[in-house]
Design an enzyme around this catalytic site. Structure first.
Site, mmCIF file in Angstrom:
data_model
loop_
_atom_site.group_PDB
_atom_site.id
_atom_site.type_symbol
_atom_site.label_atom_id
_atom_site.label_comp_id
_atom_site.label_asym_id
_atom_site.label_seq_id
_atom_site.Cartn_x
_atom_site.Cartn_y
_atom_site.Cartn_z
ATOM 1 N N CYS A 14 9.691 24.703 29.811
ATOM 2 C CA CYS A 14 10.162 25.856 31.013
ATOM 3 C C CYS A 14 10.437 26.832 29.986
ATOM 4 O O CYS A 14 10.824 27.175 28.873
ATOM 5 C CB CYS A 14 11.299 24.423 31.890
ATOM 6 S SG CYS A 14 12.230 25.335 31.107
ATOM 7 N N ASN A 17 14.632 25.419 28.524
ATOM 8 C CA ASN A 17 14.259 24.010 28.735
ATOM 9 C C ASN A 17 16.308 23.530 29.065
ATOM 10 O O ASN A 17 16.602 22.899 27.556
ATOM 11 C CB ASN A 17 13.894 24.057 27.301
ATOM 12 C CG ASN A 17 13.759 22.627 25.905
ATOM 13 O OD1 ASN A 17 13.993 22.349 25.376
ATOM 14 N ND2 ASN A 17 13.469 21.939 27.565
ATOM 15 N N CYS A 19 17.157 23.285 31.940
ATOM 16 C CA CYS A 19 16.732 22.858 33.582
ATOM 17 C C CYS A 19 16.002 21.502 34.096
ATOM 18 O O CYS A 19 15.991 20.861 33.953
ATOM 19 C CB CYS A 19 16.717 24.554 34.833
ATOM 20 S SG CYS A 19 18.286 24.584 34.462
ATOM 21 N N ARG A 20 14.680 22.585 34.274
ATOM 22 C CA ARG A 20 13.329 21.814 34.918
ATOM 23 C C ARG A 20 12.584 20.984 33.643
ATOM 24 O O ARG A 20 12.948 20.333 33.978
ATOM 25 C CB ARG A 20 12.156 23.421 35.126
ATOM 26 C CG ARG A 20 13.353 23.927 36.605
ATOM 27 C CD ARG A 20 11.607 24.899 37.041
ATOM 28 N NE ARG A 20 12.017 26.129 36.078
ATOM 29 C CZ ARG A 20 11.209 27.163 36.019
ATOM 30 N NH1 ARG A 20 10.450 27.066 37.056
ATOM 31 N NH2 ARG A 20 11.732 27.589 35.502
ATOM 32 N N SER A 21 12.470 21.381 32.233
ATOM 33 C CA SER A 21 11.895 20.986 31.215
ATOM 34 C C SER A 21 12.562 19.636 30.983
ATOM 35 O O SER A 21 12.038 18.932 30.343
ATOM 36 C CB SER A 21 11.228 21.706 30.539
ATOM 37 O OG SER A 21 11.870 22.204 29.762
ATOM 38 N N ASP A 130 13.009 27.826 39.878
ATOM 39 C CA ASP A 130 14.126 26.717 39.059
ATOM 40 C C ASP A 130 15.697 27.361 39.687
ATOM 41 O O ASP A 130 15.910 28.167 40.351
ATOM 42 C CB ASP A 130 13.546 28.612 37.759
ATOM 43 C CG ASP A 130 14.687 28.382 36.638
ATOM 44 O OD1 ASP A 130 15.406 27.513 36.620
ATOM 45 O OD2 ASP A 130 14.229 29.840 35.864
#
Length: 162
Positions: A14, A17, A19-21, A130
């Site tokens: 993401c 690096n 939040c999402r990933s 996001d």
């Protein structure tokens, strides 16, 4: 495993690096452990940009993950490297912008499969939103979406790599 016992390596990507990933990394690790596959698949995450290199995941991501049994605390942000395209078997971008960057940055000799996270996992062309500029509920929603993709992702890993 198809390649003589080789460990399969999956990289989630993401923007920063945090939040999402890292959430996808922690969820996939947890699900693989539940299935007894933790030693067969290595999971990591990286950022397309170096905004947060060395930082922990966002507190909302850590808290939301913890509430559902996922440990994001040991994860530290790192930037995507050219070597990742040969070191990993599968690189999953969280949104179309990441896919564009992954395509542009992919070295000529890169061997990793590159795919949109939700397309590969659920067969649909959709982004994982996001949550960075949102509130806690945005993180909860992102986590739920990532969790919903795991059965399909793991099924695809089993089919394609084992």
């Amino acid at each position: 495993m198809k390649d003589g016992g080789k460990i399969i390596k999956v990289l989630m990507v993401c923007t920063g690096n945090i939040c999402r990933s890292p959430t996808a990394e922690a969820v996939l690790r947890h699900k693989l452990a539940e299935m007894g596959m933790a030693t067969q698949v290595e999971v990591d995450s990286a950022a397309t940009h170096d905004y947060h290199t060395g930082s922990s995941p966002s507190q909302h991501a850590v808290d939301c993950g913890h509430e559902r049994g996922y440990d994001l605390k040991p994860i530290r942000a790192r930037r995507l490297q050219a070597a990742d395209f040969t070191d990993f078997d599968l690189i999953l971008g969280m949104d179309q912008g990441h896919m564009s960057l992954l395509t542009r940055r992919r070295p000529e000799k890169g061997t990793a499969q590159v795919a949109l996270f939700l397309h590969y996992a659920q067969g649909r062309e959709a982004d994982v939103p996001d949550p960075y500029y949102g509130g806690r509920q945005d993180y909860v929603d992102t986590l739920s979406l990532i969790e919903s993709a795991m059965p399909g992702l793991i099924s695809n890993l089993q089919r394609d790599f084992f």
